[in-house]
Scaffold this active site. Structure first.
Site, PDB file in Angstrom:
ATOM      1  CG  ASP A 111     110.754  29.925  18.879  1.00 21.70           C
ATOM      2  OD1 ASP A 111     111.298  30.915  19.348  1.00 21.70           O
ATOM      3  OD2 ASP A 111     110.427  29.432  18.525  1.00 21.70           O
ATOM      4  CG  HIS A 168     113.295  30.156  22.326  1.00 26.56           C
ATOM      5  ND1 HIS A 168     112.862  29.639  20.822  1.00 26.56           N
ATOM      6  CD2 HIS A 168     114.176  29.383  22.820  1.00 26.56           C
ATOM      7  CE1 HIS A 168     113.495  28.655  20.741  1.00 26.56           C
ATOM      8  NE2 HIS A 168     114.024  28.408  22.444  1.00 26.56           N
ATOM      9  CD  GLU A 194     117.140  26.259  21.629  1.00 35.01           C
ATOM     10  OE1 GLU A 194     116.292  26.691  21.428  1.00 35.01           O
ATOM     11  OE2 GLU A 194     118.113  25.800  21.984  1.00 35.01           O
ATOM     12  CD  GLU A 228     117.224  25.419  28.194  1.00 34.69           C
ATOM     13  OE1 GLU A 228     116.830  24.674  28.460  1.00 34.69           O
ATOM     14  OE2 GLU A 228     116.824  25.265  26.672  1.00 34.69           O
ATOM     15  CG  ASN A 276     122.472  26.946  22.920  1.00 31.66           C
ATOM     16  OD1 ASN A 276     122.091  28.164  22.108  1.00 31.66           O
ATOM     17  ND2 ASN A 276     120.926  25.751  23.158  1.00 31.66           N
TER      18      ASN A 276
END
Ligand code: G2I
Length: 453
Positions: free
Chosen positions: A265, A234, A263, A155, A198
């Protein structure tokens, strides 16, 4: 028919019926991990060490997943809370659990502005540089040989249109070169681990992903070691699965790096959530260098945004429609185990529908191949049945990817799903095929309606 031709046709039929027999006995993958493995990918989850003692948690993890990412345990605040004192207990617990289950481990994460102890943010540039390199070195050394990929830098870019680095102790004091330095240090410590960048909000083509893209391109052109890019993924209604998701993964892959969904979701429930999961899985499968997917948690119960119920298992570890959709997209099929009140998952509302289409895919003197495509309607389905009526004296010689039965006339064939292709996400399709002997009649069979369950 001349004798030699008849013999040849019999041989074709025998070969074709062998195929039928095999397809009937082949077991479909019945877990996310095994289905993904069948596609040359892994399917993983974030794991928290403090839940490993809960049997339903560990049981679901071990049954379904073949890769783990420690959710918090490898972050800087967890591993080096005070300078040069390293604590690996919780992370070690996850790594040994993973090793005992033959799961891959993704290291998350070495250099990140968040969950960063205050002693790091207080350092001056020279000290910060050596602290960063020491942190990378000590943590990677401890896990050397046990981690398939590291999120070396996490990030680093700002949201929005600037395409600039986010303000952080690293960027502010070391300048943009800190990313390159982190990757070079990481390579020197464990040359066998894949080194990844990432980030989130980089899932579609936008200013932020363009900035990451430019960085990766630059690194590749200058020989800075980078092997992979993680797309956190996400999603919720404010940040939906982008329509150019697959295209974005592909453009990164085309730079010569692997890509992973790291990640995943997706907030929501029911069919809408199931469709989104299906689309994400399919996007990864469509990109050769997309090597695996990781969901950000096993169960909604412990999700970092639990109220959005973004995961594949509900709070009771029941399989959600999203689970069935993800598994179906991977080519697997649910056994219904672990499903809270909805064995087999999918379509609890009873509004299952499907449509069919037929194509005659090849023809020769005495026979032809047909392909029937079954498409689920606006709800996920758990099974389907299709009827075809043949003009006598045509006979079906073999059939694959379905389970046939015939009426007493022998002309009406009813085909149910095979064990592995009955579960379809809403709008998803599958197909079965057959070889028919013409026996002098060249007509095409009449396709009946599709019935879904
Ligand atoms: O925020 C979602 C993820 C975004 N990308 C990087 C990931 O590392 C990040 O994970 C989340 C964890 O899922 C949360 O569990 O990172 C959060 C912190 O940035 C984690 O939350 C923290 C809480 O903020 C702490 O109060 C808590 O002590 O989890 C800690 C351990 O439970």
């Amino acid at each position: 028919m001349p004798r030699r031709a008849a013999q040849a046709f019999t041989a074709v039929l025998l070969a074709a019926s062998t195929v039928t027999a095999l397809s009937h006995t082949a077991a479909a993958a019945d877990s996310l991990g095994s289905a993904a493995a069948g596609k040359g990918r892994y399917f993983g989850t974030a794991v928290a060490a403090n839940h490993l003692g809960e049997s339903a948690y560990a049981g679901t993890l071990d049954r379904e997943f073949n890769q783990v990412t420690p959710e918090n345990e490898m972050k800087w605040d967890a591993t080096e809370g005070s300078r040069n004192t390293f604590t690996f207990g919780n992370a070690d617990q996850i790594v040994s659990h993973a090793q005992s289950q033959n799961m891959k481990v993704r290291g998350h994460t070495l250099v990140w502005h968040s969950q960063l102890p205050s002693w790091v943010s207080g350092l001056g540039a020279t000290d910060l540089r050596s602290a960063m390199n020491n942190h990378i070195t000590q943590v990677m050394q401890h896990y050397k040989g046990k981690i398939y990929a590291w999120d070396v830098v996490n990030e680093a870019y700002q949201d929005g249109s600037s395409g600039a680095l986010r303000s952080s102790p690293f960027a502010d004091k070391l300048g943009s070169g800190f990313i390159e330095e982190a990757f070079r240090t990481a390579r020197s410590v464990d040359p066998n681990a894949k080194l990844c960048y990432n980030d989130y909000n980089t899932d579609g083509v936008n200013a932020k992903s363009n900035a990451v893209y430019a960085m990766v391109k630059d690194f590749k052109s200058r020989g800075v070691p980078i092997d992979c890019v993680g797309f956190q993924s996400h999603f919720n209604s404010a940040s939906p699965v982008p329509s150019d998701y697959q295209a974005n993964l592909q453009r990164f892959a085309d730079l010569g790096v692997d890509v992973q969904i790291t990640e995943l979701d997706i907030e929501g429930s029911g069919t809408a959530q199931a469709n989104n999961y299906s689309n994400v899985v399919k996007a990864c499968l469509a990109v050769t260098r997309c090597t695996g997917l990781t969901v950000w948690g096993v169960t909604d119960k412990y999700s970092w945004r639990s109220s959005g119920t973004p995961l594949l298992f509900d709070s009771n570890y029941g399989k959600k429609p999203a689970y069935d959709a993800a598994l179906a997209a991977l080519g697997g099929s649910s056994t219904g185990g672990g499903d809270g009140g909805n064995p087999g998952g999918g379509n609890p509302g009873g509004n299952a529908t499907c449509t069919v289409s037929f194509a005659r895919t090849s023809d020769w003197n005495d026979g032809y191949n047909g392909e029937v495509t079954v498409k689920a309607g606006s709800a996920p389905i758990n099974g389907w049945t299709v009827t075809l009526t043949f003009a006598p004296p045509q006979k079906v010689a073999s059939l694959w990817n379905g389970t046939p039965s015939w009426d007493s006339s022998g002309n009406v064939m009813t085909v149910r799903a095979a064990s592995y292709n009955g579960s379809l996400a809403a709008g998803a399709s599958t197909s079965f095929g057959f070889t028919a002997a013409k026996n002098g009649n060249n007509s095409t069979p009449t396709l009946g309606a599709c019935t879904a369950s």
